[in-house]
Enzyme design. Structure first.
Site, mmCIF file in Angstrom:
data_model
loop_
_atom_site.group_PDB
_atom_site.id
_atom_site.type_symbol
_atom_site.label_atom_id
_atom_site.label_comp_id
_atom_site.label_asym_id
_atom_site.label_seq_id
_atom_site.Cartn_x
_atom_site.Cartn_y
_atom_site.Cartn_z
ATOM 1 N N LYS A 41 34.075 42.478 38.707
ATOM 2 C CA LYS A 41 34.837 41.161 38.679
ATOM 3 C C LYS A 41 33.855 40.029 38.525
ATOM 4 O O LYS A 41 32.756 40.266 39.061
ATOM 5 C CB LYS A 41 36.097 41.179 39.700
ATOM 6 C CG LYS A 41 37.204 42.238 39.630
ATOM 7 C CD LYS A 41 38.248 42.022 40.573
ATOM 8 C CE LYS A 41 39.579 42.879 40.439
ATOM 9 N NZ LYS A 41 40.587 42.536 41.291
ATOM 10 N N TYR A 49 46.922 42.160 33.335
ATOM 11 C CA TYR A 49 47.502 41.826 34.467
ATOM 12 C C TYR A 49 49.197 41.669 34.323
ATOM 13 O O TYR A 49 49.838 41.271 35.367
ATOM 14 C CB TYR A 49 46.976 41.090 35.423
ATOM 15 C CG TYR A 49 45.785 41.369 36.158
ATOM 16 C CD1 TYR A 49 45.900 42.534 37.307
ATOM 17 C CD2 TYR A 49 44.668 40.708 36.153
ATOM 18 C CE1 TYR A 49 44.781 42.979 37.762
ATOM 19 C CE2 TYR A 49 43.370 41.173 36.692
ATOM 20 C CZ TYR A 49 43.534 42.251 37.518
ATOM 21 O OH TYR A 49 42.224 42.878 38.042
ATOM 22 N N ASN A 58 37.840 40.559 44.989
ATOM 23 C CA ASN A 58 37.295 41.807 45.737
ATOM 24 C C ASN A 58 36.588 42.540 44.826
ATOM 25 O O ASN A 58 36.481 43.852 45.124
ATOM 26 C CB ASN A 58 38.769 42.531 46.210
ATOM 27 C CG ASN A 58 39.948 42.521 44.961
ATOM 28 O OD1 ASN A 58 39.284 42.451 43.922
ATOM 29 N ND2 ASN A 58 40.978 43.333 45.500
ATOM 30 N N HIS A 83 37.853 46.150 40.243
ATOM 31 C CA HIS A 83 39.191 46.638 39.665
ATOM 32 C C HIS A 83 39.183 48.152 39.298
ATOM 33 O O HIS A 83 38.300 48.694 38.795
ATOM 34 C CB HIS A 83 39.566 46.081 38.506
ATOM 35 C CG HIS A 83 40.963 46.688 37.739
ATOM 36 N ND1 HIS A 83 42.202 46.375 38.272
ATOM 37 C CD2 HIS A 83 41.006 47.688 36.897
ATOM 38 C CE1 HIS A 83 43.076 47.335 37.532
ATOM 39 N NE2 HIS A 83 42.284 48.108 36.515
ATOM 40 N N GLU A 121 44.649 51.024 29.958
ATOM 41 C CA GLU A 121 43.631 49.722 30.247
ATOM 42 C C GLU A 121 42.111 50.173 29.249
ATOM 43 O O GLU A 121 41.654 49.353 29.016
ATOM 44 C CB GLU A 121 43.380 49.881 31.717
ATOM 45 C CG GLU A 121 44.285 49.358 32.531
ATOM 46 C CD GLU A 121 44.498 49.509 33.834
ATOM 47 O OE1 GLU A 121 43.393 49.708 34.663
ATOM 48 O OE2 GLU A 121 45.420 48.740 34.700
HETATM 49 P P1 IDP Z 1 44.518 46.779 43.364
HETATM 50 O O1 IDP Z 1 43.498 46.122 42.692
HETATM 51 O O2 IDP Z 1 43.785 47.410 44.745
HETATM 52 O O3 IDP Z 1 45.103 47.975 42.445
HETATM 53 P P2 IDP Z 1 46.803 45.328 43.161
HETATM 54 O O4 IDP Z 1 48.058 45.183 44.297
HETATM 55 O O5 IDP Z 1 46.964 46.082 42.007
HETATM 56 O O6 IDP Z 1 45.677 45.907 43.950
HETATM 57 O O7 IDP Z 1 46.520 43.785 42.782
HETATM 58 C C1 IDP Z 1 45.760 43.412 41.650
HETATM 59 C C2 IDP Z 1 44.726 42.386 42.073
HETATM 60 O O8 IDP Z 1 45.449 41.133 42.305
HETATM 61 C C3 IDP Z 1 43.798 42.862 43.354
HETATM 62 O O9 IDP Z 1 42.909 43.418 43.162
HETATM 63 C C4 IDP Z 1 43.666 41.300 43.795
HETATM 64 O O10 IDP Z 1 42.502 40.516 42.933
HETATM 65 C C5 IDP Z 1 44.863 40.406 43.352
HETATM 66 N N1 IDP Z 1 45.758 40.373 44.582
HETATM 67 C C6 IDP Z 1 46.436 41.556 44.956
HETATM 68 N N2 IDP Z 1 47.171 41.085 46.170
HETATM 69 C C7 IDP Z 1 46.837 39.716 46.294
HETATM 70 C C8 IDP Z 1 47.171 38.912 47.232
HETATM 71 O O11 IDP Z 1 48.006 39.084 48.121
HETATM 72 N N3 IDP Z 1 46.496 37.397 47.031
HETATM 73 C C9 IDP Z 1 45.616 37.330 46.250
HETATM 74 N N4 IDP Z 1 45.458 38.256 45.381
HETATM 75 C C10 IDP Z 1 45.845 39.308 45.168
HETATM 76 MG MG MG Z 2 46.229 47.757 41.143
#
Ligand code: IDP
Ligand code: MG
Length: 138
Positions: free
Chosen positions: A10, A50, A113, A116, A127
């Site tokens: 990312k 997304y 984070n 992805h 994807e």
């Molecule tokens: P993942 O990336 O671990 O699969 P997902 O729940 O699919 O997690 O969420 C996609 C992305 O959305 C996350 O990687 C993160 O960048 C963002 N995200 C998820 N939950 C939150 C939140 O509570 N606050 C802000 N960003 C979030």
């Molecule tokens: Mg996800």
């Protein structure tokens, strides 16, 4: 496609100069890189990618972040690729991610984070084909 997953380094991790270290960790874990490119996605491409999260409160911020700078998109091959890549990434929230995971090491917050990864074989196929043409996959 059970042995293929889709990953992104990312914009936060690319900006911080962690691209090389993350790719090294991917190779050290036994993945074969089948596709790799640096892109700067548009807001519209981020929204499309997304789309499943469009009702979530963090959606606008997530799209803003993902289109804020270059990122590296990857098609990764390994046995049980989806699970193996998610294990290497760690939990969504870096604060809750296990020691030794990429998000623990390189992630700054639950939103930014570092990486992805697809969550199922079906989504991995969707994807990979969202970002790569057949000719770009070896
Ligand atoms: P993942 O990336 O671990 O699969 P997902 O729940 O699919 O997690 O969420 C996609 C992305 O959305 C996350 O990687 C993160 O960048 C963002 N995200 C998820 N939950 C939150 C939140 O509570 N606050 C802000 N960003 C979030
Ligand atoms: Mg996800």
């Amino acid at each position: 496609m059970a042995n293929l997953t889709f990953g992104i380094i990312k914009p936060d991790a690319v900006r911080a100069g962690h691209t090389g270290s993350i790719i090294q960790r991917i190779l050290d874990t036994g993945f074969k890189i089948r596709g790799l490119k640096l892109i700067h996605m548009t807001r519209q491409q981020g929204e499309g990618f997304y789309a499943v999260h469009r009702e979530r409160p963090f959606f606008a911020g997530l799209v803003e972040f993902m289109s804020s700078g270059p990122c590296v998109v990857m098609a990764l091959e390994k046995e049980s690729a989806v699970k193996s890549w998610r294990d290497l990434m760690g939990a969504t929230d870096p604060a809750k991610a296990d020691e030794g995971t990429l998000r623990k090491e390189f992630g700054g917050s639950v939103g930014e984070n570092a990486v992805h990864g697809s969550d199922s074989d079906e989504n991995a196929a969707i994807e990979v084909s969202y970002f790569f043409s057949r000719l770009e996959l070896v």
